[in-house]
Design a protein around this motif. Structure first.
Motif, PDB file in Angstrom:
ATOM      1  N   GLU A 164       0.835  -1.203   0.000  1.00  0.00           N
ATOM      2  CA  GLU A 164       0.000   0.000   0.000  1.00  0.00           C
ATOM      3  C   GLU A 164       0.874   1.258   0.000  1.00  0.00           C
ATOM      4  O   GLU A 164       0.572   2.240  -0.693  1.00  0.00           O
ATOM      5  CB  GLU A 164      -0.925  -0.013   1.221  1.00  0.00           C
ATOM      6  N   THR A 165       1.946   1.222   0.771  1.00  0.00           N
ATOM      7  CA  THR A 165       2.874   2.354   0.801  1.00  0.00           C
ATOM      8  C   THR A 165       3.562   2.513  -0.553  1.00  0.00           C
ATOM      9  O   THR A 165       3.772   3.638  -1.037  1.00  0.00           O
ATOM     10  CB  THR A 165       3.934   2.151   1.901  1.00  0.00           C
ATOM     11  N   GLU A 166       3.896   1.407  -1.179  1.00  0.00           N
ATOM     12  CA  GLU A 166       4.499   1.419  -2.515  1.00  0.00           C
ATOM     13  C   GLU A 166       3.558   2.088  -3.517  1.00  0.00           C
ATOM     14  O   GLU A 166       3.981   2.930  -4.322  1.00  0.00           O
ATOM     15  CB  GLU A 166       4.792  -0.024  -2.923  1.00  0.00           C
ATOM     16  N   SER A 167       2.276   1.734  -3.458  1.00  0.00           N
ATOM     17  CA  SER A 167       1.287   2.339  -4.362  1.00  0.00           C
ATOM     18  C   SER A 167       1.132   3.827  -4.098  1.00  0.00           C
ATOM     19  O   SER A 167       0.967   4.625  -5.028  1.00  0.00           O
ATOM     20  CB  SER A 167      -0.069   1.632  -4.192  1.00  0.00           C
ATOM     21  N   GLU A 168       1.206   4.200  -2.825  1.00  0.00           N
ATOM     22  CA  GLU A 168       1.118   5.617  -2.468  1.00  0.00           C
ATOM     23  C   GLU A 168       2.277   6.411  -3.068  1.00  0.00           C
ATOM     24  O   GLU A 168       2.089   7.491  -3.648  1.00  0.00           O
ATOM     25  CB  GLU A 168       1.115   5.758  -0.945  1.00  0.00           C
ATOM     26  N   LEU A 169       3.480   5.869  -2.954  1.00  0.00           N
ATOM     27  CA  LEU A 169       4.654   6.562  -3.491  1.00  0.00           C
ATOM     28  C   LEU A 169       4.623   6.626  -5.016  1.00  0.00           C
ATOM     29  O   LEU A 169       5.063   7.606  -5.615  1.00  0.00           O
ATOM     30  CB  LEU A 169       5.937   5.854  -3.042  1.00  0.00           C
ATOM     31  N   ARG A 170       4.098   5.591  -5.635  1.00  0.00           N
ATOM     32  CA  ARG A 170       4.049   5.552  -7.101  1.00  0.00           C
ATOM     33  C   ARG A 170       3.214   6.708  -7.664  1.00  0.00           C
ATOM     34  O   ARG A 170       3.434   7.151  -8.797  1.00  0.00           O
ATOM     35  CB  ARG A 170       3.487   4.213  -7.574  1.00  0.00           C
ATOM     36  N   CYS A 171       2.280   7.190  -6.869  1.00  0.00           N
ATOM     37  CA  CYS A 171       1.420   8.297  -7.314  1.00  0.00           C
ATOM     38  C   CYS A 171       2.027   9.668  -7.028  1.00  0.00           C
ATOM     39  O   CYS A 171       1.471  10.694  -7.440  1.00  0.00           O
ATOM     40  CB  CYS A 171       0.051   8.197  -6.636  1.00  0.00           C
ATOM     41  N   GLU A 172       3.147   9.689  -6.318  1.00  0.00           N
ATOM     42  CA  GLU A 172       3.786  10.956  -5.973  1.00  0.00           C
ATOM     43  C   GLU A 172       4.551  11.513  -7.172  1.00  0.00           C
ATOM     44  O   GLU A 172       5.207  10.774  -7.907  1.00  0.00           O
ATOM     45  CB  GLU A 172       4.754  10.761  -4.805  1.00  0.00           C
ATOM     46  N   GLU A 173       4.500  12.824  -7.331  1.00  0.00           N
ATOM     47  CA  GLU A 173       5.179  13.456  -8.456  1.00  0.00           C
ATOM     48  C   GLU A 173       6.694  13.277  -8.380  1.00  0.00           C
ATOM     49  O   GLU A 173       7.368  13.080  -9.394  1.00  0.00           O
ATOM     50  CB  GLU A 173       4.837  14.954  -8.483  1.00  0.00           C
ATOM     51  N   PHE A 174       7.260  13.329  -7.167  1.00  0.00           N
ATOM     52  CA  PHE A 174       8.710  13.241  -7.040  1.00  0.00           C
ATOM     53  C   PHE A 174       9.258  11.873  -7.428  1.00  0.00           C
ATOM     54  O   PHE A 174      10.435  11.741  -7.782  1.00  0.00           O
ATOM     55  CB  PHE A 174       9.152  13.621  -5.619  1.00  0.00           C
ATOM     56  N   TRP A 175       8.410  10.845  -7.387  1.00  0.00           N
ATOM     57  CA  TRP A 175       8.853   9.503  -7.771  1.00  0.00           C
ATOM     58  C   TRP A 175       9.331   9.466  -9.225  1.00  0.00           C
ATOM     59  O   TRP A 175      10.294   8.757  -9.559  1.00  0.00           O
ATOM     60  CB  TRP A 175       7.735   8.489  -7.559  1.00  0.00           C
ATOM     61  N   LYS A 176       8.731  10.248 -10.091  1.00  0.00           N
ATOM     62  CA  LYS A 176       9.128  10.261 -11.498  1.00  0.00           C
ATOM     63  C   LYS A 176      10.577  10.693 -11.646  1.00  0.00           C
ATOM     64  O   LYS A 176      11.319  10.162 -12.477  1.00  0.00           O
ATOM     65  CB  LYS A 176       8.209  11.186 -12.295  1.00  0.00           C
ATOM     66  N   ASP A 177      11.008  11.666 -10.820  1.00  0.00           N
ATOM     67  CA  ASP A 177      12.389  12.128 -10.878  1.00  0.00           C
ATOM     68  C   ASP A 177      13.351  11.053 -10.368  1.00  0.00           C
ATOM     69  O   ASP A 177      14.429  10.854 -10.930  1.00  0.00           O
ATOM     70  CB  ASP A 177      12.553  13.408 -10.055  1.00  0.00           C
ATOM     71  N   TRP A 178      12.971  10.374  -9.295  1.00  0.00           N
ATOM     72  CA  TRP A 178      13.812   9.298  -8.775  1.00  0.00           C
ATOM     73  C   TRP A 178      13.977   8.203  -9.829  1.00  0.00           C
ATOM     74  O   TRP A 178      15.086   7.710 -10.057  1.00  0.00           O
ATOM     75  CB  TRP A 178      13.181   8.705  -7.508  1.00  0.00           C
ATOM     76  N   LYS A 179      12.890   7.831 -10.462  1.00  0.00           N
ATOM     77  CA  LYS A 179      12.916   6.782 -11.487  1.00  0.00           C
ATOM     78  C   LYS A 179      13.815   7.191 -12.647  1.00  0.00           C
ATOM     79  O   LYS A 179      14.648   6.399 -13.112  1.00  0.00           O
ATOM     80  CB  LYS A 179      11.497   6.510 -11.976  1.00  0.00           C
ATOM     81  N   GLU A 180      13.660   8.423 -13.113  1.00  0.00           N
ATOM     82  CA  GLU A 180      14.457   8.900 -14.236  1.00  0.00           C
ATOM     83  C   GLU A 180      15.946   8.895 -13.898  1.00  0.00           C
ATOM     84  O   GLU A 180      16.785   8.485 -14.709  1.00  0.00           O
ATOM     85  CB  GLU A 180      14.014  10.304 -14.634  1.00  0.00           C
ATOM     86  N   GLN A 181      16.284   9.344 -12.691  1.00  0.00           N
ATOM     87  CA  GLN A 181      17.686   9.381 -12.290  1.00  0.00           C
ATOM     88  C   GLN A 181      18.278   7.972 -12.223  1.00  0.00           C
ATOM     89  O   GLN A 181      19.434   7.747 -12.606  1.00  0.00           O
ATOM     90  CB  GLN A 181      17.834  10.071 -10.930  1.00  0.00           C
ATOM     91  N   LEU A 182      17.493   6.993 -11.751  1.00  0.00           N
ATOM     92  CA  LEU A 182      17.974   5.613 -11.709  1.00  0.00           C
ATOM     93  C   LEU A 182      18.219   5.085 -13.116  1.00  0.00           C
ATOM     94  O   LEU A 182      19.249   4.452 -13.385  1.00  0.00           O
ATOM     95  CB  LEU A 182      16.971   4.716 -10.985  1.00  0.00           C
ATOM     96  N   LEU A 183      17.287   5.323 -14.013  1.00  0.00           N
ATOM     97  CA  LEU A 183      17.414   4.806 -15.369  1.00  0.00           C
ATOM     98  C   LEU A 183      18.615   5.406 -16.085  1.00  0.00           C
ATOM     99  O   LEU A 183      19.330   4.707 -16.810  1.00  0.00           O
ATOM    100  CB  LEU A 183      16.127   5.070 -16.153  1.00  0.00           C
ATOM    101  N   VAL A 184      18.844   6.699 -15.877  1.00  0.00           N
ATOM    102  CA  VAL A 184      19.991   7.352 -16.508  1.00  0.00           C
ATOM    103  C   VAL A 184      21.296   6.778 -15.950  1.00  0.00           C
ATOM    104  O   VAL A 184      22.211   6.415 -16.707  1.00  0.00           O
ATOM    105  CB  VAL A 184      19.938   8.879 -16.288  1.00  0.00           C
ATOM    106  N   ALA A 185      21.393   6.690 -14.630  1.00  0.00           N
ATOM    107  CA  ALA A 185      22.612   6.183 -14.005  1.00  0.00           C
ATOM    108  C   ALA A 185      22.829   4.712 -14.341  1.00  0.00           C
ATOM    109  O   ALA A 185      23.955   4.281 -14.617  1.00  0.00           O
ATOM    110  CB  ALA A 185      22.545   6.368 -12.491  1.00  0.00           C
ATOM    111  N   GLY A 186      21.761   3.940 -14.330  1.00  0.00           N
ATOM    112  CA  GLY A 186      21.868   2.517 -14.632  1.00  0.00           C
ATOM    113  C   GLY A 186      22.291   2.264 -16.062  1.00  0.00           C
ATOM    114  O   GLY A 186      23.120   1.396 -16.346  1.00  0.00           O
ATOM    115  N   SER A 187      21.730   3.032 -16.978  1.00  0.00           N
ATOM    116  CA  SER A 187      22.081   2.879 -18.386  1.00  0.00           C
ATOM    117  C   SER A 187      23.555   3.188 -18.621  1.00  0.00           C
ATOM    118  O   SER A 187      24.252   2.476 -19.348  1.00  0.00           O
ATOM    119  CB  SER A 187      21.205   3.799 -19.236  1.00  0.00           C
ATOM    120  N   ALA A 188      24.048   4.245 -17.990  1.00  0.00           N
ATOM    121  CA  ALA A 188      25.452   4.613 -18.147  1.00  0.00           C
ATOM    122  C   ALA A 188      26.369   3.538 -17.577  1.00  0.00           C
ATOM    123  O   ALA A 188      27.407   3.218 -18.155  1.00  0.00           O
ATOM    124  CB  ALA A 188      25.716   5.947 -17.456  1.00  0.00           C
TER     125      ALA A 188
END
Length: 298
Positions: free
Chosen positions: A49-73
């Motif tokens: 439930e907490t995971e679903s709550e965070l998934r709806c947060e706007e700041f989560w999109k930035d965290w996800k993007e930063q992970l994908l960029v760093a992981g890809s590199a």
């Protein structure tokens, strides 16, 4: 809970005291006595439930993007110590295919007692979101905290994570691209991790989601920081830090968090002598060490 677990919780509360808001109450050790009899199913449900709550947060999109960029590199780095003239076309193609199918591994230290601490539960939920976003298999995420009760370890295994049984004190070598998830951990743990990977080959394999190295340095006495935490001090001058957003209501959970990476080109900022025979940290000048050290074997 054992004395070790209580000490860990005290350390977490002490170092987070300056950042505490009224949104979340501090982690309580009083509830720990009930953790051994956790209802695994209900606890997993609360985490989801907490995971679903965070998934709806706007700041989560930035965290996800930063992970994908760093992981890809990190995953796109070519094999080390191979000259182009020594690699056939077939080997190049195979290497590209292997890197395409690669994924990050993950290590999480210092999560805390997530069954009794709301902040720790949010941090665990964020970890699960990052694993999903980075397509990191749950079994390839290793977690450890001396504060975990047997019930909490059962919950983590039910979620599919790998629970470590030994206190590594952060001394884990990165043998492949690895995400290290260290939310509000003590400086000694970061310092140990850097020491264990102190080479121009291994540091670029690391992606750290944790507290800002520059922030640690700014809040410390410079002379003591360089003496006691020399690897963080040196890393702060050559790593790349990207601050992660945090809403005000979660300031006690995700404050001062950054994505920290070590581009190979940045490692040249240190002289060659800095990489020679790195000495294991001892912390003899740190009576208030924010880490639980493993007991010496007799």
């Amino acid at each position: 809970m054992s004395d070790t677990g209580e000490e860990w919780q005290v350390a977490r509360r002490r170092k987070g005291a300056a950042r505490r808001s009224n949104t979340f109450k501090p982690c309580s050790t009083a509830a720990a006595c009930c953790q051994e009899q956790l209802d695994v199913g209900k606890t997993v449900k609360r985490i989801r439930e907490t995971e679903s709550e965070l998934r709806c947060e706007e700041f989560w999109k930035d965290w996800k993007e930063q992970l994908l960029v760093a992981g890809s590199a990190s995953l796109s780095k070519p094999p080390e110590n191979k000259k182009d003239t020594e690699v056939s076309i077939d080997q190049v193609e195979k290497g590209r295919d292997d890197r395409t199918s690669q994924h990050l591994e993950c290590v999480c230290y210092g999560l805390g007692s997530f069954s009794s601490c709301v902040s720790a539960r949010f941090q665990l939920a964020m970890l699960l979101l990052l694993l999903d976003a980075g397509q990191i298999p749950l079994k390839d995420c290793s977690v450890y905290d001396p504060a975990f009760s047997s019930g909490e370890r059962d919950v983590l295994r039910e979620l599919g994570l790998t629970v470590l049984t030994e206190n590594e004190e952060g001394k884990r070598s990165a043998t492949k691209p690895t995400l290290f998830y260290l939310m509000h951990c003590g400086k000694a743990l970061y310092n140990n991790l850097l020491w264990k990977n102190w080479s121009t080959q291994r540091l670029p394999l690391m992606i750290i989601f944790g507290n800002s190295f520059n922030g640690m340095r700014d809040r410390a006495i410079e002379r003591e920081f360089k003496r006691d935490y020399r690897y963080i001090s040196q890393a702060a001058d050559m790593c790349e830090e990207r601050a992660l957003p945090c809403p005000s209501r979660l300031i006690d959970v995700f404050s001062d968090t950054a994505v920290i990476t070590f581009p190979s080109s940045s490692l040249n900022k240190l002289p060659q002598s800095a990489w020679t025979e790195p000495h294991e940290p001892q912390y003899q000048h740190c009576p208030d060490l924010e880490i639980i050290q493993r007991e010496a074997r007799s």
